[in-house]
Design a protein around this motif. Structure first.
Motif, PDB file in Angstrom:
ATOM      1  N   SER A   7       0.841  -1.206   0.000  1.00 18.03           N
ATOM      2  CA  SER A   7       0.000   0.000   0.000  1.00 18.03           C
ATOM      3  C   SER A   7       0.871   1.249   0.000  1.00 18.03           C
ATOM      4  O   SER A   7       1.847   1.320   0.750  1.00 18.03           O
ATOM      5  CB  SER A   7      -0.881   0.027   1.245  1.00 18.03           C
ATOM      6  OG  SER A   7      -1.682  -1.113   1.258  1.00 18.03           O
ATOM      7  N   ILE A  28     -12.958   2.617  -2.210  1.00 19.16           N
ATOM      8  CA  ILE A  28     -13.518   2.360  -3.550  1.00 19.16           C
ATOM      9  C   ILE A  28     -12.581   1.527  -4.420  1.00 19.16           C
ATOM     10  O   ILE A  28     -12.947   1.147  -5.523  1.00 19.16           O
ATOM     11  CB  ILE A  28     -13.896   3.681  -4.270  1.00 19.16           C
ATOM     12  CG1 ILE A  28     -12.671   4.580  -4.491  1.00 19.16           C
ATOM     13  CG2 ILE A  28     -14.995   4.416  -3.516  1.00 19.16           C
ATOM     14  CD1 ILE A  28     -12.951   5.782  -5.405  1.00 19.16           C
ATOM     15  N   GLY A  31      -8.452  -3.588  -3.881  1.00 15.93           N
ATOM     16  CA  GLY A  31      -7.169  -4.212  -4.279  1.00 15.93           C
ATOM     17  C   GLY A  31      -6.809  -5.379  -3.384  1.00 15.93           C
ATOM     18  O   GLY A  31      -7.571  -6.332  -3.212  1.00 15.93           O
ATOM     19  N   HIS A  35      -4.795  -0.871   2.580  1.00 14.37           N
ATOM     20  CA  HIS A  35      -5.302   0.294   3.322  1.00 14.37           C
ATOM     21  C   HIS A  35      -6.503  -0.118   4.180  1.00 14.37           C
ATOM     22  O   HIS A  35      -6.622   0.283   5.333  1.00 14.37           O
ATOM     23  CB  HIS A  35      -5.757   1.401   2.353  1.00 14.37           C
ATOM     24  CG  HIS A  35      -4.630   2.073   1.627  1.00 14.37           C
ATOM     25  ND1 HIS A  35      -4.257   1.723   0.360  1.00 14.37           N
ATOM     26  CD2 HIS A  35      -3.796   3.083   2.002  1.00 14.37           C
ATOM     27  CE1 HIS A  35      -3.246   2.489  -0.020  1.00 14.37           C
ATOM     28  NE2 HIS A  35      -2.937   3.311   0.951  1.00 14.37           N
ATOM     29  N   ASP A  52     -14.366  -3.372  -5.466  1.00 13.98           N
ATOM     30  CA  ASP A  52     -13.358  -3.605  -6.508  1.00 13.98           C
ATOM     31  C   ASP A  52     -14.048  -4.211  -7.723  1.00 13.98           C
ATOM     32  O   ASP A  52     -14.905  -5.075  -7.585  1.00 13.98           O
ATOM     33  CB  ASP A  52     -12.221  -4.517  -6.032  1.00 13.98           C
ATOM     34  CG  ASP A  52     -10.921  -4.220  -6.786  1.00 13.98           C
ATOM     35  OD1 ASP A  52      -9.957  -3.756  -6.164  1.00 13.98           O
ATOM     36  OD2 ASP A  52     -10.910  -4.424  -8.029  1.00 13.98           O
ATOM     37  N   ALA A  57      -9.622  -9.672  -7.086  1.00  5.31           N
ATOM     38  CA  ALA A  57      -9.467  -8.835  -5.877  1.00  5.31           C
ATOM     39  C   ALA A  57     -10.681  -9.043  -4.970  1.00  5.31           C
ATOM     40  O   ALA A  57     -10.552  -9.163  -3.738  1.00  5.31           O
ATOM     41  CB  ALA A  57      -9.341  -7.366  -6.262  1.00  5.31           C
ATOM     42  N   ASN A  80     -17.778  -1.651 -10.135  1.00  8.35           N
ATOM     43  CA  ASN A  80     -17.004  -0.471 -10.530  1.00  8.35           C
ATOM     44  C   ASN A  80     -17.487   0.705  -9.677  1.00  8.35           C
ATOM     45  O   ASN A  80     -18.699   0.899  -9.520  1.00  8.35           O
ATOM     46  CB  ASN A  80     -17.292  -0.192 -12.010  1.00  8.35           C
ATOM     47  CG  ASN A  80     -16.365   0.850 -12.588  1.00  8.35           C
ATOM     48  OD1 ASN A  80     -16.236   1.950 -12.069  1.00  8.35           O
ATOM     49  ND2 ASN A  80     -15.707   0.485 -13.665  1.00  8.35           N
ATOM     50  N   ILE A  99      -6.261   4.931  -6.934  1.00  6.83           N
ATOM     51  CA  ILE A  99      -6.740   4.725  -8.297  1.00  6.83           C
ATOM     52  C   ILE A  99      -5.766   3.912  -9.157  1.00  6.83           C
ATOM     53  O   ILE A  99      -4.555   4.024  -8.991  1.00  6.83           O
ATOM     54  CB  ILE A  99      -6.985   6.104  -8.963  1.00  6.83           C
ATOM     55  CG1 ILE A  99      -7.923   6.963  -8.097  1.00  6.83           C
ATOM     56  CG2 ILE A  99      -7.540   5.977 -10.364  1.00  6.83           C
ATOM     57  CD1 ILE A  99      -9.274   6.382  -7.832  1.00  6.83           C
ATOM     58  N   VAL A 101      -4.237   0.465 -11.330  1.00 10.76           N
ATOM     59  CA  VAL A 101      -4.048  -0.978 -11.242  1.00 10.76           C
ATOM     60  C   VAL A 101      -3.187  -1.321 -10.028  1.00 10.76           C
ATOM     61  O   VAL A 101      -2.503  -0.467  -9.475  1.00 10.76           O
ATOM     62  CB  VAL A 101      -3.379  -1.542 -12.516  1.00 10.76           C
ATOM     63  CG1 VAL A 101      -4.370  -1.651 -13.638  1.00 10.76           C
ATOM     64  CG2 VAL A 101      -2.202  -0.715 -12.922  1.00 10.76           C
ATOM     65  N   ILE A 217     -14.235   7.663 -15.897  1.00 16.88           N
ATOM     66  CA  ILE A 217     -14.916   7.135 -14.709  1.00 16.88           C
ATOM     67  C   ILE A 217     -14.500   7.925 -13.472  1.00 16.88           C
ATOM     68  O   ILE A 217     -15.329   8.310 -12.650  1.00 16.88           O
ATOM     69  CB  ILE A 217     -14.662   5.622 -14.556  1.00 16.88           C
ATOM     70  CG1 ILE A 217     -15.406   4.875 -15.671  1.00 16.88           C
ATOM     71  CG2 ILE A 217     -15.096   5.113 -13.170  1.00 16.88           C
ATOM     72  CD1 ILE A 217     -15.153   3.399 -15.743  1.00 16.88           C
ATOM     73  N   ARG A 283       7.234   1.936  -6.615  1.00 18.33           N
ATOM     74  CA  ARG A 283       5.955   2.309  -7.212  1.00 18.33           C
ATOM     75  C   ARG A 283       5.338   3.554  -6.559  1.00 18.33           C
ATOM     76  O   ARG A 283       4.534   4.246  -7.156  1.00 18.33           O
ATOM     77  CB  ARG A 283       5.012   1.102  -7.058  1.00 18.33           C
ATOM     78  CG  ARG A 283       3.849   1.144  -7.983  1.00 18.33           C
ATOM     79  CD  ARG A 283       2.993  -0.093  -7.901  1.00 18.33           C
ATOM     80  NE  ARG A 283       1.710   0.237  -8.473  1.00 18.33           N
ATOM     81  CZ  ARG A 283       0.690   0.666  -7.770  1.00 18.33           C
ATOM     82  NH1 ARG A 283       0.773   0.765  -6.470  1.00 18.33           N
ATOM     83  NH2 ARG A 283      -0.432   0.978  -8.367  1.00 18.33           N
TER      84      ARG A 283
END
Ligand SMILES: C[S@@+](CC[C@H](N)C(=O)[O-])C[C@H]1O[C@@H](n2cnc3c(N)ncnc32)[C@H](O)[C@@H]1O
Length: 295
Positions: A7, A28, A31, A35, A52, A57, A80, A99, A101, A217, A283
């Motif tokens: 995370s 929302i 994953g 978190h 998810d 997931a 979604n 947000i 991937v 989205i 990342r």
């Protein structure tokens, strides 16, 4: 097996979004639930709903929740978040969106998100519907492909790459990650082919954003997410590239400008990862967190 995901900006999310006790919390982008479970462990959560659109997931999350000590206050839906906000009537104290991937997607040998792994070009986060990346590559017109690479990937050689794709697909459909990677590589001048980022990076990002309609989205969902906040509630959104961050920044600013008595932007500048976090998780280098509060 759901691949591990570290995370990002966890401390910063906790500092801003665990701002009072007895929180109704919405995640929302569940994953790997990093978190989500850390928030639960804080002892400040009254209820936690995770969303998810990725079935792996979701399945993994459902099992984890059922096996945890939080099963009576925690829940997850396979949906979604764009669809969720359309019909939602629930209100929350804290909403988090991380947000894009997950590492699970990039590290998967089947999903086609990464040019580093040989796979069919799929790239759908929700594998139960929609067009695969290979369908998009083999059907869009040359100028549409070029525009997509330019707008969603900020790829300067977008026209050249699109022309090569159209030339290649006349012989055979483009199906594999390695085929697209090679097209991008050869479209670059020789002296640039081995520079970082890899010549396929931006095209893969653009295709993924297009396949999952990520930017539209996100933009369309922010008003609904703000509506879903209780008074005193906070929305935190983590983005990973400038296109997403621009949407978050402008949407928050618009909400504030439309009603300055109702909203406060808590992060004048986005929060970014510390050097220590980046060294542990590269990342996190591009992650930016912005937080808004409803008064
Ligand atoms: C970066 S990961 C989240 C990682 C998570 N915060 C953690 O710590 O484990 C993003 C997740 O959001 C999901 N996702 C992305 N866009 C979505 C959308 N529009 N609706 C629902 N889920 C989405 C992806 O499938 C992915 O599993």
């Amino acid at each position: 097996m759901y691949k591990e995901h570290i995370s990002v900006l966890l401390n910063e999310c906790e500092e801003y979004l665990l701002h009072k006790p007895d929180l109704d919390y919405l995640d929302i982008t569940f994953g790997g639930g990093g978190h989500y479970f850390s928030f639960l462990e804080s002892g400040k959560i009254k209820s936690a709903l995770g969303l998810d659109q990725d079935i792996e997931a979701y399945n993994n999350g459902k099992k984890k929740i059922e096996a945890s000590k939080f099963s009576d206050i925690a829940n997850i839906k396979h949906i979604n978040f764009g669809s969720f906000v359309k019909d939602n009537t629930l209100k929350f104290d804290s909403i988090l969106g991380d947000i894009g991937v997950s590492s699970h997607h990039f590290d998967s040998d089947e999903r086609g998100f990464s040019f580093k792994r040989e796979a069919d070009l799929d790239m759908r986060m929700n594998t139960t519907e929609g067009e695969k990346a290979s369908d998009v590559l083999n059907s869009l017109k040359e100028n549409e492909l070029a525009d997509m690479f330019y707008h969603y990937g900020e790829e300067r050689l977008s026209r050249k790459i699109a022309a090569r794709i159209v030339e290649k697909r006349r012989e055979n459909k483009i199906i594999k990650t390695s085929e697209l990677e090679e097209i991008c590589f050869l479209a670059y001048p020789k002296h640039m082919r081995h520079k970082k980022p890899h010549p396929a990076t931006r095209v893969f990002q653009a295709l993924r954003i297009y396949v999952n309609d990520e930017l539209n989205i996100l933009e369309q969902s922010i008003p609904g997410l703000l509506d879903a906040l209780k008074p005193g509630g906070r929305l935190g959104l983590i983005s990973f590239h400038s296109l997403e961050d621009r949407i978050v920044k402008h949407s928050f600013r618009k909400a504030y400008q439309n009603d300055q008595d109702k909203y406060a932007i808590l992060t004048k500048r986005p929060l970014i990862a510390t050097d220590e976090e980046v060294s542990k998780n590269p990342r996190s280098r591009s992650a930016k967190l912005r937080v808004i509060e409803k008064k």
